[in-house]
Design a protein around this motif. Structure first.
Motif, PDB file in Angstrom:
ATOM      1  N   LYS A   1       6.951  -4.790  -4.717  1.00  0.00           N
ATOM      2  CA  LYS A   1       8.244  -5.344  -4.348  1.00  0.00           C
ATOM      3  C   LYS A   1       8.050  -6.310  -3.185  1.00  0.00           C
ATOM      4  O   LYS A   1       7.090  -6.177  -2.414  1.00  0.00           O
ATOM      5  N   LEU A   2       8.972  -7.273  -3.075  1.00  0.00           N
ATOM      6  CA  LEU A   2       8.911  -8.256  -1.989  1.00  0.00           C
ATOM      7  C   LEU A   2      10.222  -8.206  -1.218  1.00  0.00           C
ATOM      8  O   LEU A   2      11.274  -7.918  -1.803  1.00  0.00           O
ATOM      9  N   ASP A   3      10.152  -8.484   0.084  1.00  0.00           N
ATOM     10  CA  ASP A   3      11.408  -8.649   0.800  1.00  0.00           C
ATOM     11  C   ASP A   3      11.586 -10.126   1.135  1.00  0.00           C
ATOM     12  O   ASP A   3      10.776 -10.958   0.728  1.00  0.00           O
ATOM     13  N   GLY A   4      12.626 -10.450   1.870  1.00  0.00           N
ATOM     14  CA  GLY A   4      12.920 -11.856   2.157  1.00  0.00           C
ATOM     15  C   GLY A   4      12.025 -12.453   3.220  1.00  0.00           C
ATOM     16  O   GLY A   4      12.144 -13.632   3.553  1.00  0.00           O
ATOM     17  N   GLN A   5      11.121 -11.652   3.780  1.00  0.00           N
ATOM     18  CA  GLN A   5      10.286 -12.147   4.878  1.00  0.00           C
ATOM     19  C   GLN A   5       8.828 -12.325   4.471  1.00  0.00           C
ATOM     20  O   GLN A   5       7.940 -12.294   5.319  1.00  0.00           O
ATOM     21  N   GLY A   6       8.585 -12.453   3.175  1.00  0.00           N
ATOM     22  CA  GLY A   6       7.220 -12.667   2.709  1.00  0.00           C
ATOM     23  C   GLY A   6       6.371 -11.409   2.768  1.00  0.00           C
ATOM     24  O   GLY A   6       5.144 -11.481   2.798  1.00  0.00           O
ATOM     25  N   ARG A   7       7.014 -10.263   2.807  1.00  0.00           N
ATOM     26  CA  ARG A   7       6.248  -9.019   2.870  1.00  0.00           C
ATOM     27  C   ARG A   7       6.135  -8.418   1.475  1.00  0.00           C
ATOM     28  O   ARG A   7       7.106  -8.374   0.707  1.00  0.00           O
ATOM     29  N   LEU A   8       4.917  -7.963   1.185  1.00  0.00           N
ATOM     30  CA  LEU A   8       4.621  -7.346  -0.108  1.00  0.00           C
ATOM     31  C   LEU A   8       4.511  -5.834   0.082  1.00  0.00           C
ATOM     32  O   LEU A   8       3.742  -5.373   0.934  1.00  0.00           O
ATOM     33  N   PHE A   9       5.269  -5.076  -0.707  1.00  0.00           N
ATOM     34  CA  PHE A   9       5.244  -3.616  -0.635  1.00  0.00           C
ATOM     35  C   PHE A   9       4.572  -3.088  -1.906  1.00  0.00           C
ATOM     36  O   PHE A   9       5.019  -3.391  -3.010  1.00  0.00           O
ATOM     37  N   VAL A  10       3.517  -2.326  -1.736  1.00  0.00           N
ATOM     38  CA  VAL A  10       2.807  -1.754  -2.876  1.00  0.00           C
ATOM     39  C   VAL A  10       3.044  -0.244  -2.882  1.00  0.00           C
ATOM     40  O   VAL A  10       2.657   0.450  -1.929  1.00  0.00           O
ATOM     41  N   VAL A  11       3.681   0.253  -3.939  1.00  0.00           N
ATOM     42  CA  VAL A  11       3.911   1.698  -4.050  1.00  0.00           C
ATOM     43  C   VAL A  11       2.623   2.321  -4.587  1.00  0.00           C
ATOM     44  O   VAL A  11       2.275   2.165  -5.748  1.00  0.00           O
ATOM     45  N   ASP A  12       1.916   3.007  -3.693  1.00  0.00           N
ATOM     46  CA  ASP A  12       0.568   3.521  -3.961  1.00  0.00           C
ATOM     47  C   ASP A  12       0.740   4.994  -4.356  1.00  0.00           C
ATOM     48  O   ASP A  12       0.543   5.905  -3.564  1.00  0.00           O
ATOM     49  N   SER A  13       1.087   5.202  -5.620  1.00  0.00           N
ATOM     50  CA  SER A  13       1.730   6.448  -6.028  1.00  0.00           C
ATOM     51  C   SER A  13       0.915   7.713  -5.786  1.00  0.00           C
ATOM     52  O   SER A  13       1.394   8.668  -5.199  1.00  0.00           O
ATOM     53  N   TYR A  14      -0.328   7.747  -6.275  1.00  0.00           N
ATOM     54  CA  TYR A  14      -1.087   9.002  -6.176  1.00  0.00           C
ATOM     55  C   TYR A  14      -1.625   9.242  -4.771  1.00  0.00           C
ATOM     56  O   TYR A  14      -2.282  10.255  -4.518  1.00  0.00           O
ATOM     57  N   ARG A  15      -1.385   8.296  -3.881  1.00  0.00           N
ATOM     58  CA  ARG A  15      -1.711   8.519  -2.470  1.00  0.00           C
ATOM     59  C   ARG A  15      -0.444   8.744  -1.656  1.00  0.00           C
ATOM     60  O   ARG A  15      -0.479   8.738  -0.433  1.00  0.00           O
ATOM     61  N   PHE A  16       0.693   8.844  -2.359  1.00  0.00           N
ATOM     62  CA  PHE A  16       1.952   9.253  -1.720  1.00  0.00           C
ATOM     63  C   PHE A  16       2.397   8.312  -0.610  1.00  0.00           C
ATOM     64  O   PHE A  16       2.925   8.750   0.416  1.00  0.00           O
ATOM     65  N   ARG A  17       2.181   7.014  -0.771  1.00  0.00           N
ATOM     66  CA  ARG A  17       2.470   6.117   0.339  1.00  0.00           C
ATOM     67  C   ARG A  17       2.810   4.727  -0.170  1.00  0.00           C
ATOM     68  O   ARG A  17       2.676   4.423  -1.359  1.00  0.00           O
ATOM     69  N   ILE A  18       3.203   3.895   0.761  1.00  0.00           N
ATOM     70  CA  ILE A  18       3.503   2.493   0.464  1.00  0.00           C
ATOM     71  C   ILE A  18       2.705   1.638   1.433  1.00  0.00           C
ATOM     72  O   ILE A  18       2.748   1.877   2.643  1.00  0.00           O
TER      73      ILE A  18
END
Lengths: 453, 378
Positions: free
Chosen positions: B334-351
């Motif tokens: 996912k991306l926000d309006g500030q050029g930040r990329l969010f990666v949902v790192d599922s099996y490591r329980f984190r983003i």
């Protein structure tokens, strides 16, 4: 053919048997022995719909993942050989708390159980779950732990009485330095353990082992073990017990042992000899089904937890229900998959049955076939109802036994089933007919004969 | 048109758009940890920066949505596993509308549920409890409406996976088991459909994630075809990116896609355990493999001495303490309006979060040069 599929796999539905019958017995054996030619289970779908499977935090999750594979596989012998190995090289979640490590061990069995037995034993000796389970990772040059060396000889390859205490010590020394990279366990979950050889911790000195002398390492020990006549006998007896009959037949075991040696310890060749033998073909219903066999075969029969090719599930996996329906039921019947009672594995045959477990066995099978909405149950109802003339009670019973097995029941059992149908078919209509078939199916899977595979 | 890694070579037109000078993606921070998210599956970012995250560990019936700030402060959570109202069976994706209502797709229940997550609207005073299994649970979201009927007919849902709003606030839904994209108004009125099963242009095999670029073009993670497809807003096929494999620009079950303001395409290359960036021209740009550090919550645990003893021991014993940073099952981007990329790192329980640094240059140039000349010019 149905017998072959029960033993080399987890049973086949009538539709599957009709296809296999056209191919013939020999071709089917060939196909079973070459699982790599059939498509693998769609792991991507399993992980898409159930995020917990890939991670397998504990042995119950790993076990439910494995049960789904057994139910959905198109390589039945691959899973059956893995189950054989799991019983023989029993490793359990009571100590190996990391479910993924057990999943990796089962994957290793899938890769090697139909190949060279030496390779299988070497890979077993390098398997992180095994290295932890029998303490070899804690066995050091300066402080040898004999646990793995002892069980390798006693339970995994030769059997008691065929080696000395000195041999145990030598084997244990040869495996020092075989360890695994201890993985991180943290807030980010469990990380994958990998085998590592630590030369500084390995005892490279001279050893006496089963009459031979040398600076043996683990691979050398496995080579010497596999070449012993006792090992061929041991492997043959375990294969006979798992695939043929609960009562041993020394002549048949000798035959398998001879093939094993002649084939240079190639498991595929032994398994072919086994499935093609008369002693195998004549051993119909000579084994008590294991709990896992009951769970998986009945799931395949009724079509529960089945994925179709386009990814459509026949059932939702209910939360916790997966484990209730498969893993926990198997546990209640006396077989907690991926957590055997000890390194000896399970006691099989009649020992599967006691007054408690038999109720669980019957309940598990009866509840699965009791659901008319299951695609496999529907298919049986449609087949039985699709005839032009309504079947007489005796015909309906015979047709039903044929579709579920086919299998034979005693006259007394058959009579009881016929009587039930006669008494219950008062109402007319499809709905009532379906109900009768479902109740009949429930009785059929409750018979003593259904407990045999 | 199929755009591959070499698609940029041989262009003959004057370049009239700004050229993007990418200065890289800086790793920013990590959210979560096992105590906070177990199997995060998708996320959405509210205009005020609040992040809604699906937690989906159905094997043990642990399923809900959490709300966190960018500073890793837990605002609240809501929902539970089940088939009733305010419950989720297989929640797959999330999207906020402009008014801040949260839309949740459930691929088993075949419905879209709409929640308010504004504390004042959730209940008077901002706190609302429900009692489930004898336990009082604080519900930080409240069901406003839900719609959707299971089925394969047009306008019915057969496994809704990815969802995304367009500029008109109409909702595109990936109806994955029918291998199609459907469009609805935000209150569930059917508007249109395209797709079907197959691997040809405009066909899908169990598609999953969906996103829009700034021109309103639609990108779909065509999961089992190991590619991303691009369409006009009306569903006309424009391009396809990728093929099966683990090389650059290849995918193994891509589950999610996002496109930034520069046109860079981010793909969660799920079974390859990486995120790839593909340029607007279809050329491979970069792979992310993970750079995680401790989340704020984990850091607090360690510093405050609230780390579980078993975990502390495991850390002490570990031979390989560095394996923690890489992705394991990156399922959503996912991306926000500030050029930040969010990666949902599922099996490591984190983003894991990255900050893009890129400069679109207004300089125009003539692309009609031989390749040798281009090198000389450089």
């Amino acid at each position: 053919m149905a017998h072959l599929m029960r033993r080399a796999g987890f049973g086949a539905t009538r539709d599957e048997l009709e296809v296999l019958a056209v191919n013939g017995y020999d071709t089917t054996v060939d196909e079973l022995l070459h699982p790599e030619d059939a498509p693998d289970v769609a792991e991507d779908l399993l992980h898409r719909y159930d995020p917990g499977f890939d991670y397998a935090s504990n042995h119950n999750v790993a076990a439910s993942h494995w049960l789904y594979r057994m139910i959905n596989t198109r390589r039945p012998l691959e899973e059956k050989m893995a189950l054989f190995c799991h019983g023989l090289f029993a490793t359990g979640g009571s100590k190996v708390a990391v479910g993924r490590a057990l999943t990796f061990q089962v994957q290793m069995f899938r890769r090697h159980a139909l190949g060279d037995f030496r390779t299988l034993l070497v890979e077993l000796s390098k398997d992180p779950a095994m290295l932890f389970w029998l303490d070899n990772a804690q066995s050091h040059r300066a402080a040898v732990n004999e646990n793995y060396g002892r069980e390798l000889l006693e339970l995994f390859s030769m059997g008691e009485g065929n080696y000395t205490e000195e041999d145990v010590k030598s084997a244990a020394r040869a495996f020092t330095g075989w360890a695994f990279v201890r993985p991180m366990i943290s807030n980010t979950g469990v990380h994958q353990p990998d085998f590592v050889f630590l030369p500084d911790d390995h005892d490279d000195g001279e050893k006496q082992f089963l009459g031979e002398t040398g600076r043996f390492n683990g691979e050398d020990i496995v080579d010497i073990i596999v070449s012993q006549p006792a090992t061929a006998q041991f492997v043959a007896a375990r294969l006979y017990d798992f695939f043929v009959a609960d009562e041993p037949d020394q002549k048949a075991i000798d035959t398998l042992a001879r093939v094993f040696v002649e084939a240079d310890y190639d498991m595929r060749t032994v398994m072919r000899a086994l499935f093609m033998s008369d002693f195998f073909k004549n051993a119909r219903f000579a084994k008590v089904k294991s709990p896992v066999e009951i769970i998986v075969s009945v799931s395949r029969l009724v079509g529960q937890y089945v994925y179709s090719e386009d990814g459509v599930l026949s059932d939702i996996f209910p939360a916790s229900g997966v484990q209730q329906d498969t893993v926990a039921r198997s546990f209640w019947m006396g077989q907690e998959l991926l957590n055997p009672p000890s390194v000896e594995g399970w006691h099989t045959g009649l020992e599967w049955i006691d007054s408690g477990t038999v109720v669980e066995r019957v309940n598990a099978a009866a509840s699965a076939v009791g659901d008319k909405d299951k695609i496999g149950v529907r298919s049986i109802i449609d087949r039985l109802g699709g005839v032009t003339k309504p079947l007489e009670p005796a015909q309906l019973v015979d047709a039903c036994l044929d579709l579920v097995g086919p299998f034979d029941v005693s006259d007394a059992t058959r009579e009881g089933l016929v009587k039930f149908v006669g008494a219950s078919r008062r109402a007319e209509g499809d709905e009532a007919f379906g109900d009768t078939v479902v109740q009949l199916l429930q009785l059929v899977v409750s018979t003593p004969e259904y407990q045999l595979g | 048109m199929t755009v591959g890694p070499d698609a940029g070579v041989g262009r003959t037109a004057m370049v009239t758009q700004p050229v993007l000078f990418r200065a890289g993606w800086r790793y920013l921070k990590t959210f979560g940890g096992a105590r906070w998210y177990l199997f995060p599956w998708d996320m959405a970012i509210r205009d005020d920066g609040v992040m809604a995250v699906i937690v989906r560990y159905q094997t043990v019936g642990f399923t809900h949505i959490t709300l966190n700030t960018f500073d890793d402060e837990l605002i609240g959570k809501f929902g539970s596993y089940g088939q009733g109202d305010e419950q989720f069976t297989w929640p797959t994706s999330l999207a906020f509308d402009r008014g801040g209502l949260l839309y949740v797709a459930d691929e088993h229940a075949n419905r879209i549920s709409v929640f308010t997550t504004d504390p004042d609207e959730v209940s008077e005073g901002g706190i609302r409890y429900v009692v489930r299994g004898g336990q009082k649970e604080w519900q930080a979201g409240k069901l406003v409406s839900q719609w959707g009927t299971g089925g394969r007919a047009e306008g019915q849902l057969n496994g809704p996976s990815g969802i995304v709003f367009d500029r008109n606030e109409d909702l595109y839904i990936v109806d994955h088991r029918s291998h199609r994209i459907q469009k609805f108004t935000k209150d569930g009125k059917f508007l249109g459909v395209w797709g079907g099963f197959g691997d040809g242009e405009g066909e899908f095999n169990l598609p999953w994630g969906i996103t829009l670029d700034h021109d309103g073009n639609v990108y779909v993670a065509d999961w089992r075809n190991d590619r991303v497809q691009k369409f006009t807003a009306e569903g006309e096929f424009l391009a396809s990116y990728g093929s099966t494999g683990d090389g650059n620009g290849q995918f193994n079950r891509p589950s999610s896609v996002a496109v930034d303001a520069d046109g860079d395409i981010y793909v969660a290359d799920w079974r390859n355990n990486r995120v790839q960036v593909i340029g607007a021209d279809g050329r491979f740009v970069k792979s992310f493999h993970g750079d995680a550090t401790a989340s704020d919550l984990m850091r607090k645990d360690a510093v405050n001495g609230t780390l579980q003893p078993a975990m502390a021991k495991a850390r002490f014993m570990a031979d390989d303490p560095q394996s923690e940073e890489i992705f394991f099952g990156p399922v959503s981007v996912k991306l926000d309006g500030q050029g930040r990329l969010f990666v949902v790192d599922s099996y490591r329980f984190r983003i894991q979060v990255y900050q893009k640094e890129g400069y679109p240059s207004p300089v125009l140039f003539d692309a009609r040069l031989e390749s040798e000349e281009r090198i000389l010019t450089l």
